[in-house]
Write a protein that holds these residues in place. Structure first.
Motif, PDB file in Angstrom:
ATOM      1  N   GLY A  90      12.600  17.779  -2.856  1.00  0.00           N
ATOM      2  CA  GLY A  90      12.957  17.960  -1.764  1.00  0.00           C
ATOM      3  C   GLY A  90      11.844  18.154  -0.744  1.00  0.00           C
ATOM      4  N   ALA A  91      10.567  18.472  -1.460  1.00  0.00           N
ATOM      5  CA  ALA A  91       9.531  18.672  -0.749  1.00  0.00           C
ATOM      6  C   ALA A  91       8.426  18.354  -1.499  1.00  0.00           C
ATOM      7  N   TRP A  92       7.361  17.483  -0.514  1.00  0.00           N
ATOM      8  CA  TRP A  92       6.189  16.993  -1.352  1.00  0.00           C
ATOM      9  C   TRP A  92       4.950  17.081  -0.328  1.00  0.00           C
ATOM     10  N   ARG A  93       3.998  16.369  -0.702  1.00  0.00           N
ATOM     11  CA  ARG A  93       2.678  16.313   0.063  1.00  0.00           C
ATOM     12  C   ARG A  93       1.973  15.027  -0.136  1.00  0.00           C
ATOM     13  N   GLY A  94       1.125  14.453   0.720  1.00  0.00           N
ATOM     14  CA  GLY A  94       0.645  13.072   0.332  1.00  0.00           C
ATOM     15  C   GLY A  94       1.058  12.149   0.935  1.00  0.00           C
ATOM     16  N   PRO A  95       0.039  11.094   1.091  1.00  0.00           N
ATOM     17  CA  PRO A  95       0.075   9.857   1.822  1.00  0.00           C
ATOM     18  C   PRO A  95       1.190   8.772   1.429  1.00  0.00           C
ATOM     19  N   LEU A  96       1.876   8.050   2.089  1.00  0.00           N
ATOM     20  CA  LEU A  96       2.305   6.723   1.915  1.00  0.00           C
ATOM     21  C   LEU A  96       1.084   5.920   2.223  1.00  0.00           C
ATOM     22  N   ILE A  97       1.010   4.926   1.407  1.00  0.00           N
ATOM     23  CA  ILE A  97      -0.113   4.047   1.440  1.00  0.00           C
ATOM     24  C   ILE A  97       0.294   2.835   2.368  1.00  0.00           C
ATOM     25  N   ALA A  98      -0.406   2.527   3.257  1.00  0.00           N
ATOM     26  CA  ALA A  98       0.016   1.493   4.237  1.00  0.00           C
ATOM     27  C   ALA A  98       0.104   0.110   3.493  1.00  0.00           C
ATOM     28  N   PRO A  99       1.128  -0.756   3.775  1.00  0.00           N
ATOM     29  CA  PRO A  99       1.094  -1.988   2.997  1.00  0.00           C
ATOM     30  C   PRO A  99      -0.264  -2.835   3.121  1.00  0.00           C
ATOM     31  N   ASP A 100      -0.832  -2.789   4.277  1.00  0.00           N
ATOM     32  CA  ASP A 100      -2.185  -3.378   4.644  1.00  0.00           C
ATOM     33  C   ASP A 100      -3.207  -2.802   3.650  1.00  0.00           C
ATOM     34  N   ASP A 101      -2.957  -1.395   3.336  1.00  0.00           N
ATOM     35  CA  ASP A 101      -4.148  -1.030   2.258  1.00  0.00           C
ATOM     36  C   ASP A 101      -3.788  -1.312   0.880  1.00  0.00           C
ATOM     37  N   VAL A 102      -2.439  -1.554   0.644  1.00  0.00           N
ATOM     38  CA  VAL A 102      -2.248  -1.935  -0.629  1.00  0.00           C
ATOM     39  C   VAL A 102      -2.571  -3.346  -1.042  1.00  0.00           C
ATOM     40  N   HIS A 103      -2.375  -4.299   0.070  1.00  0.00           N
ATOM     41  CA  HIS A 103      -2.712  -5.544   0.093  1.00  0.00           C
ATOM     42  C   HIS A 103      -4.375  -5.869  -0.171  1.00  0.00           C
ATOM     43  N   GLU A 104      -5.009  -4.933   0.483  1.00  0.00           N
ATOM     44  CA  GLU A 104      -6.347  -4.941   0.412  1.00  0.00           C
ATOM     45  C   GLU A 104      -6.754  -4.595  -1.155  1.00  0.00           C
ATOM     46  N   VAL A 105      -6.123  -3.790  -1.749  1.00  0.00           N
ATOM     47  CA  VAL A 105      -6.539  -3.292  -3.053  1.00  0.00           C
ATOM     48  C   VAL A 105      -6.377  -4.543  -4.045  1.00  0.00           C
ATOM     49  N   ILE A 106      -5.352  -5.316  -3.867  1.00  0.00           N
ATOM     50  CA  ILE A 106      -4.759  -6.510  -4.580  1.00  0.00           C
ATOM     51  C   ILE A 106      -5.765  -7.776  -4.408  1.00  0.00           C
ATOM     52  N   LEU A 107      -6.495  -7.798  -3.004  1.00  0.00           N
ATOM     53  CA  LEU A 107      -7.306  -8.747  -2.599  1.00  0.00           C
ATOM     54  C   LEU A 107      -8.569  -8.536  -3.531  1.00  0.00           C
ATOM     55  N   GLY A 108      -8.857  -7.205  -3.498  1.00  0.00           N
ATOM     56  CA  GLY A 108     -10.209  -6.671  -4.307  1.00  0.00           C
ATOM     57  C   GLY A 108     -10.216  -7.049  -5.863  1.00  0.00           C
ATOM     58  N   ILE A 109      -8.938  -6.993  -6.456  1.00  0.00           N
ATOM     59  CA  ILE A 109      -8.940  -7.375  -7.749  1.00  0.00           C
ATOM     60  C   ILE A 109      -8.791  -8.915  -7.854  1.00  0.00           C
ATOM     61  N   GLU A 110      -8.151  -9.636  -6.947  1.00  0.00           N
ATOM     62  CA  GLU A 110      -8.393 -10.956  -7.007  1.00  0.00           C
ATOM     63  C   GLU A 110      -9.809 -11.429  -6.896  1.00  0.00           C
ATOM     64  N   GLU A 111     -10.621 -10.742  -5.909  1.00  0.00           N
ATOM     65  CA  GLU A 111     -12.020 -11.295  -5.833  1.00  0.00           C
ATOM     66  C   GLU A 111     -12.781 -11.114  -6.982  1.00  0.00           C
ATOM     67  N   ARG A 112     -12.387 -10.104  -7.751  1.00  0.00           N
ATOM     68  CA  ARG A 112     -13.155  -9.829  -9.121  1.00  0.00           C
ATOM     69  C   ARG A 112     -12.822 -10.953 -10.179  1.00  0.00           C
TER      70      ARG A 112
END
Length: 283
Positions: free
Chosen positions: A46-68
């Motif tokens: 019922g209570a928590w803290r911390g961020p939702l990660i924006a879809p664009d940021d999630v996409h950036e992580v996946i692109l970084g994996i692809e670039e490796r």
């Protein structure tokens, strides 16, 4: 085996990737976890803290994996709870990228919406999005009986209607359906079942019902079943192994009296499942 797992993360407790990653690693799977949220704890408190990660940021992580140059090595893309509408596009794009790099890769989707007791607990747009766009792109789905009913516009309530609903779901795209909580009137009291349906047949397994609600148990189930199936191609064996592991995890958690899954303490149940439950072929 390598699994790209796009799910939530919590610091305290075990849901999403915080539930799926360690059991997968314990059975010898290399996991690339990509986080969609980074919360202090799961939202059931019922209570928590911390961020939702924006879809664009999630996409950036996946692109970084692809670039490796890693995507050709990915065998499975795994996704679970989707907190917002935007993440579906990121997941579907990731699936397309992985399959372009490795045509043998599969996408496993846990279409989290809710359950029969509490109803839907996701944003109103999510179930429709899952039904119309995400599930048709999946190779494996792991709904509970309630979610299966929504996906197919049916009300599965016994084995025959659950099998029929699984076939409807499979006709929309996924080759494999794991129904993670089958309720039927003719089952013995105090039991619960899981059902796996593929092109090769259908199998059911029955276990005692453990009287507790354990956040994250569905995430562990989806991860282990998917990994075992991808490794062996044998749905009955994958069902037996996942069931054995998750039952022992839940049993240990119940005995502990703790609210959170005792994920680390139960690690031998993943690495060496007891295979204590008989899997019955029903079709």
């Amino acid at each position: 085996m390598k699994i790209l797992s796009i799910q939530s993360a919590v610091a305290h407790g075990h849901v999403g990737n915080s539930a799926a990653v360690f059991p997968l690693q314990r059975i010898g799977v290399e996991v690339l976890p990509v986080y969609t949220v980074n919360f202090s704890n799961h939202t059931g408190y019922g209570a928590w803290r911390g961020p939702l990660i924006a879809p664009d940021d999630v996409h950036e992580v996946i692109l970084g994996i692809e670039e490796r140059g890693v995507l050709p090595q990915i065998d499975v893309v795994l996704s679970g709870y989707q907190g917002g509408e935007g993440i579906a596009d990121v997941i579907l794009d990731a699936v397309a990228r992985v399959k372009a790099a490795n045509p043998a890769a599969v996408y496993a989707c846990d279409p989290v919406m809710g359950n029969a007791k509490s109803g839907c607990f996701v944003a109103p747009a999510i179930p429709v999005l899952l039904r119309d766009r995400v599930v048709p792109a999946a190779d494996i789905i792991t709904p509970n009986q309630f979610e299966l009913g929504f996906l197919t516009g049916t009300e599965p309530a016994d084995l025959a209607s659950t099998l029929a609903a699984a076939d409807l779901a499979r006709a929309s795209g996924p080759a494999t359906v794991l129904v993670t909580s089958v309720e039927r009137p003719d089952a013995p009291d105090g039991t619960i079942e899981m059902l796996a349906v593929t092109d090769d047949g259908a199998w059911i397994v029955q276990t005692p019902r453990i009287p507790m609600k354990a956040n994250g148990s569905g995430d562990v189930t989806a991860a282990l079943f998917t990994a075992h199936l991808a490794r062996s191609g044998d749905a009955a064996d994958a069902l037996a192994r996942a069931t054995s592991s998750v039952f022992d995890l839940l049993s240990l958690t119940h005995r502990s009296g703790e609210r959170e899954l005792q994920l680390i303490e139960a690690q031998e149940a993943y690495a060496h499942p007891r295979m204590q439950f008989e899997v019955e072929q029903v079709r």
